[in-house]
Design a protein around this motif. Sequence first.
Motif, PDB file in Angstrom:
ATOM      1  N   LYS A  36       7.539 -41.077  -5.079  1.00 28.90           N
ATOM      2  CA  LYS A  36       8.740 -40.523  -5.722  1.00 28.90           C
ATOM      3  C   LYS A  36       8.967 -41.191  -7.081  1.00 28.90           C
ATOM      4  CE  LYS A  36      12.400 -40.533  -3.092  1.00 28.90           C
ATOM      5  NZ  LYS A  36      13.287 -40.991  -1.985  1.00 28.90           N
ATOM      6  N   ARG A  37       8.789 -42.527  -7.128  1.00 28.57           N
ATOM      7  CA  ARG A  37       9.087 -43.268  -8.361  1.00 28.57           C
ATOM      8  C   ARG A  37       7.985 -43.115  -9.411  1.00 28.57           C
ATOM      9  NH1 ARG A  37      11.942 -48.943  -6.316  1.00 28.57           N
ATOM     10  NH2 ARG A  37      13.130 -48.002  -4.600  1.00 28.57           N
ATOM     11  N   VAL A  38       6.744 -43.081  -8.960  1.00 31.28           N
ATOM     12  CA  VAL A  38       5.618 -43.086  -9.910  1.00 31.28           C
ATOM     13  C   VAL A  38       5.211 -41.673 -10.321  1.00 31.28           C
ATOM     14  CG1 VAL A  38       3.213 -43.772 -10.248  1.00 31.28           C
ATOM     15  CG2 VAL A  38       4.764 -45.277  -8.985  1.00 31.28           C
ATOM     16  N   LEU A  39       5.141 -40.767  -9.349  1.00 27.62           N
ATOM     17  CA  LEU A  39       4.631 -39.410  -9.623  1.00 27.62           C
ATOM     18  C   LEU A  39       5.743 -38.372  -9.705  1.00 27.62           C
ATOM     19  CD1 LEU A  39       1.613 -39.359  -7.112  1.00 27.62           C
ATOM     20  CD2 LEU A  39       1.559 -39.977  -9.532  1.00 27.62           C
ATOM     21  N   GLY A  40       6.923 -38.742  -9.249  1.00 18.18           N
ATOM     22  CA  GLY A  40       7.993 -37.752  -9.194  1.00 18.18           C
ATOM     23  C   GLY A  40       7.762 -36.743  -8.080  1.00 18.18           C
ATOM     24  N   GLN A  41       6.947 -37.104  -7.065  1.00 15.14           N
ATOM     25  CA  GLN A  41       6.645 -36.202  -5.952  1.00 15.14           C
ATOM     26  C   GLN A  41       7.039 -36.873  -4.633  1.00 15.14           C
ATOM     27  OE1 GLN A  41       2.528 -35.064  -6.109  1.00 15.14           O
ATOM     28  NE2 GLN A  41       2.661 -34.227  -8.172  1.00 15.14           N
ATOM     29  N   ARG A  42       7.732 -36.127  -3.792  1.00 11.70           N
ATOM     30  CA  ARG A  42       8.138 -36.638  -2.476  1.00 11.70           C
ATOM     31  C   ARG A  42       7.337 -35.923  -1.395  1.00 11.70           C
ATOM     32  NH1 ARG A  42      11.241 -35.048   1.723  1.00 11.70           N
ATOM     33  NH2 ARG A  42      12.369 -36.660   2.906  1.00 11.70           N
ATOM     34  N   HIS A  43       6.716 -36.703  -0.500  1.00  8.06           N
ATOM     35  CA  HIS A  43       5.943 -36.107   0.581  1.00  8.06           C
ATOM     36  C   HIS A  43       6.846 -35.254   1.476  1.00  8.06           C
ATOM     37  CE1 HIS A  43       3.428 -39.580  -0.547  1.00  8.06           C
ATOM     38  NE2 HIS A  43       2.405 -38.924  -0.024  1.00  8.06           N
ATOM     39  N   PHE A  44       6.423 -34.015   1.756  1.00 12.29           N
ATOM     40  CA  PHE A  44       7.124 -33.193   2.728  1.00 12.29           C
ATOM     41  C   PHE A  44       6.885 -33.763   4.128  1.00 12.29           C
ATOM     42  CE2 PHE A  44       5.641 -29.826  -0.424  1.00 12.29           C
ATOM     43  CZ  PHE A  44       6.823 -29.874  -1.153  1.00 12.29           C
ATOM     44  N   ASP A  45       7.708 -33.337   5.087  1.00  9.86           N
ATOM     45  CA  ASP A  45       7.508 -33.783   6.469  1.00  9.86           C
ATOM     46  C   ASP A  45       6.140 -33.372   7.000  1.00  9.86           C
ATOM     47  OD1 ASP A  45      10.003 -34.837   6.311  1.00  9.86           O
ATOM     48  OD2 ASP A  45      10.946 -33.495   7.778  1.00  9.86           O
ATOM     49  N   VAL A  46       5.696 -32.142   6.652  1.00  4.96           N
ATOM     50  CA  VAL A  46       4.386 -31.685   7.150  1.00  4.96           C
ATOM     51  C   VAL A  46       3.256 -32.503   6.528  1.00  4.96           C
ATOM     52  CG1 VAL A  46       5.082 -29.339   7.743  1.00  4.96           C
ATOM     53  CG2 VAL A  46       4.356 -29.841   5.401  1.00  4.96           C
ATOM     54  N   GLN A  47       3.478 -33.014   5.319  1.00  2.00           N
ATOM     55  CA  GLN A  47       2.468 -33.884   4.716  1.00  2.00           C
ATOM     56  C   GLN A  47       2.379 -35.211   5.454  1.00  2.00           C
ATOM     57  OE1 GLN A  47       4.002 -33.633   0.628  1.00  2.00           O
ATOM     58  NE2 GLN A  47       2.081 -32.664   0.013  1.00  2.00           N
ATOM     59  N   MET A  48       3.512 -35.705   5.963  1.00  2.00           N
ATOM     60  CA  MET A  48       3.498 -36.915   6.786  1.00  2.00           C
ATOM     61  C   MET A  48       2.644 -36.699   8.037  1.00  2.00           C
ATOM     62  SD  MET A  48       5.167 -39.442   5.566  1.00  2.00           S
ATOM     63  CE  MET A  48       6.178 -39.735   4.116  1.00  2.00           C
ATOM     64  N   ILE A  49       2.787 -35.509   8.638  1.00  2.00           N
ATOM     65  CA  ILE A  49       1.977 -35.180   9.814  1.00  2.00           C
ATOM     66  C   ILE A  49       0.498 -35.166   9.444  1.00  2.00           C
ATOM     67  CG2 ILE A  49       1.444 -33.358  11.487  1.00  2.00           C
ATOM     68  CD1 ILE A  49       4.430 -32.602  11.393  1.00  2.00           C
ATOM     69  N   GLY A  50       0.177 -34.576   8.283  1.00  2.00           N
ATOM     70  CA  GLY A  50      -1.212 -34.575   7.819  1.00  2.00           C
ATOM     71  C   GLY A  50      -1.756 -35.981   7.659  1.00  2.00           C
ATOM     72  N   GLY A  51      -0.941 -36.894   7.117  1.00  2.00           N
ATOM     73  CA  GLY A  51      -1.362 -38.285   6.960  1.00  2.00           C
ATOM     74  C   GLY A  51      -1.645 -38.959   8.294  1.00  2.00           C
ATOM     75  N   MET A  52      -0.848 -38.641   9.310  1.00  2.00           N
ATOM     76  CA  MET A  52      -1.077 -39.219  10.647  1.00  2.00           C
ATOM     77  C   MET A  52      -2.383 -38.707  11.253  1.00  2.00           C
ATOM     78  SD  MET A  52       2.768 -39.080  12.234  1.00  2.00           S
ATOM     79  CE  MET A  52       4.167 -39.463  11.170  1.00  2.00           C
ATOM     80  N   VAL A  53      -2.661 -37.421  11.044  1.00  2.00           N
ATOM     81  CA  VAL A  53      -3.918 -36.859  11.551  1.00  2.00           C
ATOM     82  C   VAL A  53      -5.110 -37.566  10.903  1.00  2.00           C
ATOM     83  CG1 VAL A  53      -5.366 -34.793  11.594  1.00  2.00           C
ATOM     84  CG2 VAL A  53      -2.929 -34.605  12.101  1.00  2.00           C
ATOM     85  N   LEU A  54      -5.026 -37.805   9.602  1.00  2.00           N
ATOM     86  CA  LEU A  54      -6.107 -38.511   8.903  1.00  2.00           C
ATOM     87  C   LEU A  54      -6.274 -39.923   9.457  1.00  2.00           C
ATOM     88  CD1 LEU A  54      -5.479 -37.481   5.168  1.00  2.00           C
ATOM     89  CD2 LEU A  54      -7.171 -36.548   6.742  1.00  2.00           C
ATOM     90  N   HIS A  55      -5.153 -40.611   9.675  1.00  2.00           N
ATOM     91  CA  HIS A  55      -5.234 -41.982  10.188  1.00  2.00           C
ATOM     92  C   HIS A  55      -5.882 -42.014  11.566  1.00  2.00           C
ATOM     93  CE1 HIS A  55      -4.293 -46.024  11.393  1.00  2.00           C
ATOM     94  NE2 HIS A  55      -3.528 -45.580  12.382  1.00  2.00           N
ATOM     95  N   GLU A  56      -5.654 -40.986  12.354  1.00  2.00           N
ATOM     96  CA  GLU A  56      -6.219 -40.936  13.701  1.00  2.00           C
ATOM     97  C   GLU A  56      -7.644 -40.397  13.718  1.00  2.00           C
ATOM     98  OE1 GLU A  56      -3.502 -38.683  16.064  1.00  2.00           O
ATOM     99  OE2 GLU A  56      -1.951 -40.239  16.023  1.00  2.00           O
TER     100      GLU A  56
END
Length: 956
Positions: A76-96
């Motif tokens: 948010k501070r550096v790029l001016g972009q906030r991750h959507f909730d569905v993007q958080m889910i995508g990040g969890m899938v990648l981590h797993e």
Amino acid sequence: MLGSLAKKIFGSSNDRRVKGYRPRVQAINALEPELAALSDEALRARTDALKAELAAGKTLDDILVPAFATVREAAKRVLGQRHFDVQMIGGMVLHESGIAEMKTGEGKTLVATLATYLNALSGKGVHVVTVNDYLARRDAEWMGRVYRFLGLTTGIIVHGLDDAERKAAYACDITYGTNNEYGFDYLRDNMKYELGQMVQRGHNFAIVDEVDSILIDEARTPLIISGPIDDRSDLYTMIDAVMPRLVREDYDLDEKQRTVSLTEAGNEHIEELLREAGILKEGDLYDAHNVTLVHHVNQALRAHTLFTRDKDYIVRNDEVVIIDEFTGRMMPGRRYSEGLHQALEAKERVEIQPENQTLASITFQNYFRLYKHLAGMTGTASTEADEFHEIYNLEVVEIPTNKEVERVDEDDEVYRTVDEKYAAIIKEIDKAHARLQPVLVGTGSIERSEHIAGLLVKHGYTPLDYSDPSALEDVYAAAREGRVTKRFAVLNARFHEQEAYIVAEAGVPGAITIATNMAGRGTDIKLGGNLDMRIEQELANVPEGPERDARIATLKAEIDQNRAKVLASGEPADPEAGRKTALPGGLYIVGTERNESRRIDNQLRGRSGRQGDPGRSKFYLSLQDDLMRIFGSDRMDGMLQRLGLEEGEAIIHPWINKAIAKAQQKVEARNFDMRKNVLKYDNVMNDQRKVVFEQRREFMAQESVRETVDEMRQGVIDDVVARHIPEDAYPEQWDIASLRESVTRDLNLDVPVEDWAKEEGIADEEIRERLRKAADEAYAERTARNTPEVMAYVEKQVLLQSLDHLWREHLVTLDHLRQVIGWRGIAQRDPLNEYKSEAFDLFNSLVGSLREQVTGQLMRVEIMYQEPEQPSLPPMFAQHLDPVTGENEFAFAEGAAGGGGGAYEFAGQALAADAQVLERNPDDSTTWGRVGRNEPCPCGSGKKYKHCHGRFAADE
């Protein structure tokens, strides 16, 4: 029926899995106000705090929620972009270690920052894999701003780096690079002579962008490092001399399929001829140790029976020059592989150029399976879910879109002939262009994209050169004024920075873009135009300040106006034509054919309808398309004629779509089986590769390999004695003369073996012990004379270099074995099992040869003192064939790569060294031969070939 009912009530397994991530998403959201209140320094300090928690015993899963929340706040501070909730889910899938399937425009690049940051906290390194250098640079710089803000380092692996730069990049917390570069560095590392020279530090966690393109499409061809082989011109000449003595009954020739093979009588005849010529020295021709000889015989047979002078090639300036079968042009500098070109040179009695051999190779399947944790993301993976699970053990999870998809996917239109289909496509482009609706025309190959471009030119359209600033200005002016410009852009060369700009501007009102292979472009098509690209292109020289801000505001307003025009460019209802409802505006996808894979079609469709935008897509087919011919177009053609389908009319029905989807599924299954079969054979080599590479690392890690050298010497003595003194044989049955020769040759010892054998009651064990003692004493004396320190260095270098030499020969032999092992199937024997058995025997032979070579060299070595010189890698060049075009992706690349003091060459340079390139006349295109798409155009314009004479080469 019960399954569909349960799915409606409980949701699909994918829905349930996505639902399972929601509680952690809520936990991340709950932390947002707290983190938003932190200063930049306090937010950055969270990285060290999270690392400390890991060091205290927590796992990455334990700190996932605070880590993801930290990344979101930093973005948010550096790029001016906030991750959507569905993007958080995508990040969890990648981590797993899963595959996150996210539609185009859902922000996969931003999603990757979540799992990348979390796994980088372990300090073991994270590799982010992209499809081209441009995306590696772009993403590393773009997302690297977030990582740097949080105190992590970012490196990039691209063409043009030396070993020191590569090592520094791999040492970073996060490393961006291409699949080719990672694989090439892995192979090259395992050819080094010291651990300190290796650039990679392990394979911990990798996130593969466009995972379907890299792990499935690109994985159809292996990554190969080649180098010049020892001169074998005598062998080619000797084999060529026996070819004219074969008679027609000795081989089966199929000119249509361009194949030739020896008959049973021919095998017997060629064996007899080879023995007479002294080429076949022992055993039968088809014994495993003679497999390379079989390969060269087959290539010589092909050269004599399938290739005709002045038709397939010409002889000019004492060299064989290939003639392109499609254009009839000479292709100087291009050579047939696998020894075929050398066989033609022997046939024509010209100078035989050196052959290149494989120094190292690996498939991408086996490279990426080296990682402890592997993840991927793409817009299209579900159709290949079975393959991802079976080959890579990766589960595909479909991530919901942030906004509902508003794109209308129309039924396919099927025409009888290709010409009717193309006429309909041009007509549809005309209609959409008149409404200023941007059109993206998808084709399956470069040739077809150029054919469409040629048709547009005939219909009054002009190709647009995006490198010309005045052309761009006209495009934007026309969009502002609502003019129809009759201009189009062709996007068919792979992966270049200019391509990203063309894709970005494909959403301007009235834009027509013809594209091949839309996967991995890395840039969204935004309706009205791309603000970031416009700023980069038009305001690059405008400094920060009020003037720049004002011009950015003007550009933004213009793009907003253009977006409104695009949204309003839909097709109104037409009751007379039978269409009662209007069709939406937005980007219009026009597919010119169905691909073999549904996934490729979905990639094209997915370019439209991003983030809730409206859009439209339609595919145009003909019964003459490749897929339709497989589907059985003869029967359908007859049916359509009986139904009275007239020229120019199309058949449109949902049943056709379902039938085509089933045909695609069959082709996908066949291709998967082919890739699986290739992998089964490569797994045999991969098992041996891992043993050899692991052994090399152990040798390099040891301060002294004296113990290994001593064991090898004892092993050689055991083999020599066993070979000449059979077990339980009487002394008069011993072959003492041959034993004496072997002892002299293999051990460099002058001992009275004959006298020992005459002693009363002596046994083979005592002779073995005497030889061991004599060899140990001779080696100890040699070590004392040269000092133990010097001998320790020499031992390690001899061991490594001998292993490398034998491994390269082994790779060639396995490659040749692979080409002929299929014939074992005729004898009702499983070729794969036969290959495994033969490969195992050959590997055991390699181990024995290694013992003999190392022992023989060390028992003879004489040290000459001079300035120490680090052993260098052999000359080499990298090769990875594009599965679609067949071109080497490393050829004609810009810059130099690989480092190592010039040990590495690009394939384009190596080809030029292999054969003298004939002089090109700028005014005579027939002398140009085959020109690389990124080479300067031979006409002297200064432009790249693909932007000059190569633009419409297919229509010449």
